[in-house]
Design a protein around this motif. Structure first.
Motif, PDB file in Angstrom:
ATOM      1  N   LEU A  50       0.826  -1.208   0.000  1.00  0.00           N
ATOM      2  CA  LEU A  50       0.000   0.000   0.000  1.00  0.00           C
ATOM      3  C   LEU A  50       0.859   1.258   0.000  1.00  0.00           C
ATOM      4  N   VAL A  51       1.979   1.197   0.738  1.00  0.00           N
ATOM      5  CA  VAL A  51       2.920   2.323   0.728  1.00  0.00           C
ATOM      6  C   VAL A  51       3.501   2.499  -0.672  1.00  0.00           C
ATOM      7  N   ALA A  52       3.831   1.359  -1.339  1.00  0.00           N
ATOM      8  CA  ALA A  52       4.336   1.447  -2.712  1.00  0.00           C
ATOM      9  C   ALA A  52       3.280   2.032  -3.649  1.00  0.00           C
ATOM     10  N   ALA A  53       2.013   1.647  -3.443  1.00  0.00           N
ATOM     11  CA  ALA A  53       0.927   2.192  -4.279  1.00  0.00           C
ATOM     12  C   ALA A  53       0.810   3.695  -4.094  1.00  0.00           C
ATOM     13  N   GLU A  54       0.976   4.140  -2.814  1.00  0.00           N
ATOM     14  CA  GLU A  54       0.906   5.592  -2.552  1.00  0.00           C
ATOM     15  C   GLU A  54       2.033   6.318  -3.269  1.00  0.00           C
ATOM     16  N   GLY A  55       3.214   5.718  -3.286  1.00  0.00           N
ATOM     17  CA  GLY A  55       4.341   6.340  -3.974  1.00  0.00           C
ATOM     18  C   GLY A  55       4.084   6.456  -5.470  1.00  0.00           C
ATOM     19  N   LEU A  56       3.541   5.365  -6.052  1.00  0.00           N
ATOM     20  CA  LEU A  56       3.218   5.417  -7.486  1.00  0.00           C
ATOM     21  C   LEU A  56       2.135   6.452  -7.771  1.00  0.00           C
ATOM     22  N   TRP A  57       1.159   6.553  -6.822  1.00  0.00           N
ATOM     23  CA  TRP A  57       0.058   7.514  -6.997  1.00  0.00           C
ATOM     24  C   TRP A  57       0.591   8.944  -7.010  1.00  0.00           C
ATOM     25  N   SER A  58       1.492   9.229  -6.032  1.00  0.00           N
ATOM     26  CA  SER A  58       2.043  10.582  -5.923  1.00  0.00           C
ATOM     27  C   SER A  58       2.906  10.928  -7.135  1.00  0.00           C
ATOM     28  N   LYS A  59       3.732   9.972  -7.535  1.00  0.00           N
ATOM     29  CA  LYS A  59       4.613  10.231  -8.676  1.00  0.00           C
ATOM     30  C   LYS A  59       3.804  10.460  -9.948  1.00  0.00           C
ATOM     31  N   ALA A  60       2.775   9.618 -10.173  1.00  0.00           N
ATOM     32  CA  ALA A  60       1.948   9.765 -11.373  1.00  0.00           C
ATOM     33  C   ALA A  60       1.218  11.100 -11.374  1.00  0.00           C
ATOM     34  N   GLN A  61       0.748  11.519 -10.161  1.00  0.00           N
ATOM     35  CA  GLN A  61       0.037  12.810 -10.077  1.00  0.00           C
ATOM     36  C   GLN A  61       0.970  13.959 -10.420  1.00  0.00           C
ATOM     37  N   LYS A  62       2.171  13.928  -9.895  1.00  0.00           N
ATOM     38  CA  LYS A  62       3.124  15.007 -10.170  1.00  0.00           C
ATOM     39  C   LYS A  62       3.507  15.026 -11.645  1.00  0.00           C
ATOM     40  N   ASP A  63       3.717  13.827 -12.229  1.00  0.00           N
ATOM     41  CA  ASP A  63       4.075  13.766 -13.659  1.00  0.00           C
ATOM     42  C   ASP A  63       2.912  14.257 -14.520  1.00  0.00           C
ATOM     43  N   ALA A  64       1.711  13.930 -14.108  1.00  0.00           N
ATOM     44  CA  ALA A  64       0.536  14.383 -14.876  1.00  0.00           C
ATOM     45  C   ALA A  64       0.442  15.895 -14.856  1.00  0.00           C
ATOM     46  N   VAL A  65       0.604  16.513 -13.663  1.00  0.00           N
ATOM     47  CA  VAL A  65       0.531  17.977 -13.553  1.00  0.00           C
ATOM     48  C   VAL A  65       1.664  18.621 -14.328  1.00  0.00           C
ATOM     49  N   TYR A  66       2.853  18.025 -14.246  1.00  0.00           N
ATOM     50  CA  TYR A  66       4.001  18.580 -14.983  1.00  0.00           C
ATOM     51  C   TYR A  66       3.698  18.641 -16.480  1.00  0.00           C
TER      52      TYR A  66
END
Length: 536
Positions: free
Chosen positions: A50-66
């Protein structure tokens, strides 16, 4: 009440069942411990997923906004497509979360949602089980709530992205409006960062709480396993040892002569059965003790009577052998005087000659009786170091003519033992009588061959005499070989005293003698002594 029933059952079942029960309890507790450890490992692995999923979620969100911000300045459609691709991770996780919040979720939908969120396939089941099992735990509930807030902000970003895309795709895009939309996106992105941090902190607190809970659970379980195992083992072993100690205590009392003691029965297992059998045996032993004491009294009385009779018989023999010597000597003298007279007729002379022979034989008997009594009453004389070879040489020298005339061959082998501490006169007599008998009872027309050897077997010294003489019919006469005045061949002169004297002298020296023989094949005598008595 239940504990009492279990304790009573354990006391009364067989020892094998006690052991099976103990091993079974230990195996069950260890199995529970292993399952708990497996559950703990899987749960911690699920938290990690679940911690790994949160990391992927955060990274994907930042890449999407970028890529969305980049699209606002480049107007390049590829940047917008990249934004949409990155955002699929967040949308997949939202699909999984929303499905799991249902009362009867579709696990396949949730599984595909996490797969779209780029969670490793082997971690998806663990993440789903964690959210389903612990959704009411405060940490998981709070993390889910924060996750929901994040998804709401993702929806806001989606609306702003659609608005930005529409403006850029219009015939006359407004830079001011595009700039305003990008600022709003920055504000939402900053808020998402805060939400993401809160989600991470919540999961961290939950992970530490869960780790502490699992460690406490494992410690408690291990402690329970050890205490339960030790308790069961102590209970079972104490039940066994208590019964055995009681039986040992009772047996020691009985060994001391207290036949009134009885072993207490603590259980119905084999130890209890043994205690009951022991008590039954003690009852039988006690009931027979009076009979045994009476029998012992009678036995002692009989022994005393036999000893008294023996002493009386020896005393009588002594009196007869000594008191008859003088009358016999007188009769013998009278018979000699009568024989010297010449005025008797032939019949009278024959009677006087027969009387002389009878008196002579009676005198011989009394002499033999005196020798036997003397041997029995004097005991064993002083022992000295005797050499077998020297004894044999003396006997051969004193019988040189007899050996030469009879063509007697005497061979010997004293390599095993040649010297012993013993009474010289007794040993000489034994050798002399056995060798003389072998010469006297030789087979017709067959020169006598006498073999003598020593041999050591364990703690025994053996002296073996073997000849090729006439032999003895052991089936008919075997029990009479060492009897007094027992003769087996009448064609030669003899009194039947020699072997009796041999046996008496051997036994006086502390040894034994045995015989084996075959008619017309020869005879073998084996004398045995204990080496520790004769070789030191």
């Amino acid at each position: 009440m239940k504990k009492t029933r279990i304790g009573s059952w354990l006391r009364n079942v067989s020892i094998s069942k006690k052991l099976y029960f103990t091993v079974g309890i230990m195996a069950l507790l260890i199995a529970i411990e292993l399952m708990t450890m497996l559950f703990a490992i899987n749960t911690l692995s699920s938290v990690r997923a679940l911690v790994a999923a949160e990391g992927l979620w955060s990274k994907a969100q930042k890449d999407a906004v970028y890529n969305l911000q980049k699209y606002g300045t480049s107007f390049d459609e590829n940047d917008f497509i990249a934004y949409q691709n990155f955002l699929k991770v967040n949308l997949g996780d939202r699909k999984a979360r929303m499905e799991l919040m249902k009362v009867n979720p579709d696990m396949d939908v949730a599984w595909r949602g996490f797969l779209e969120g780029r969670l490793h396939p082997e971690d998806i089941d663990g993440a789903i089980q964690l959210l389903r099992r612990f959704h009411n735990i405060s940490y998981i509930a709070k993390a889910t709530s924060v996750w929901t807030k994040g998804d709401e902000q993702i929806s806001v970003i989606q609306s702003l992205a659609d608005e930005l895309h529409a403006e850029i795709m219009s015939a006359h895009p407004s830079k001011d409006k595009i700039s305003s939309i990008l600022k709003q996106i920055d504000i939402v992105n900053a808020g998402l960062t805060t939400i993401e941090d809160e989600f991470s902190y919540t999961l961290g607190d939950g992970s530490r709480w869960l780790t502490d809970l699992i460690l406490r659970l494992l410690f408690g379980l291990v402690l329970t396993v050890e205490i339960t195992g030790l308790s069961v083992t102590i209970f079972v072993s104490r039940g066994i040892t208590t019964g055995l100690k009681e039986i040992i205590r009772s047996s020691k009392k009985i060994a001391e002569g207290d036949f009134s003691t009885r072993a207490k029965v603590f259980s119905g297992d084999e130890i209890g059965l043994l205690a009951n059998s022991f008590n039954d045996m003690t009852d039988s032993l006690q009931s027979s003790m009076s009979d045994m004491k009476q029998m012992e009294t009678e036995r002692i009385k009989i022994i005393d009577d036999v000893v008294q009779r023996k002493n009386n018989l020896e005393q009588f023999s002594y009196i007869v052998s000594h008191n008859l010597r003088s009358p016999i000597a007188n009769i013998k003298g009278i018979a000699n005087v009568l024989q010297a007279e010449g005025h008797f007729n032939n019949d009278e002379k024959e009677l006087i000659a027969g009387l002389s022979v009878a008196i002579e034989k009676l005198d011989d008997v009394i002499r033999d009786l005196n020798e036997v009594l003397k041997l029995k009453n004097e005991g064993v004389a002083k022992r000295e170091l005797i050499n077998f070879s020297e004894i044999l040489s003396d006997i051969k020298l004193s019988n040189a003519n007899l050996i030469k005339e009879g063509k007697v061959t005497i061979t010997y082998n004293f390599s095993a033992v040649n010297e012993i501490f013993t009474v010289k006169g007794y040993l000489y007599s034994v050798f002399f009588n056995l060798i003389s008998n072998s010469i006297k009872y030789q087979q017709p027309n067959i020169p006598p061959v006498i073999e003598i050897q020593t041999r050591r077997t364990n703690d025994k010294l053996e002296i073996i005499f073997r000849d090729n003489g006439m032999g003895i019919d052991m089936g008919r006469k075997g029990d009479q070989v060492f009897g007094l005045y027992k003769r087996f061949h009448t064609h030669v002169e003899g009194k039947g005293v020699g072997l009796f004297m041999v046996k008496t002298q051997v036994e006086a020296l502390g040894g034994t003698i045995s015989v084996s023989s075959q008619v017309n094949r020869g005879t073998q005598f084996v004398i045995q002594f204990k080496t520790n008595e004769l070789l030191s």
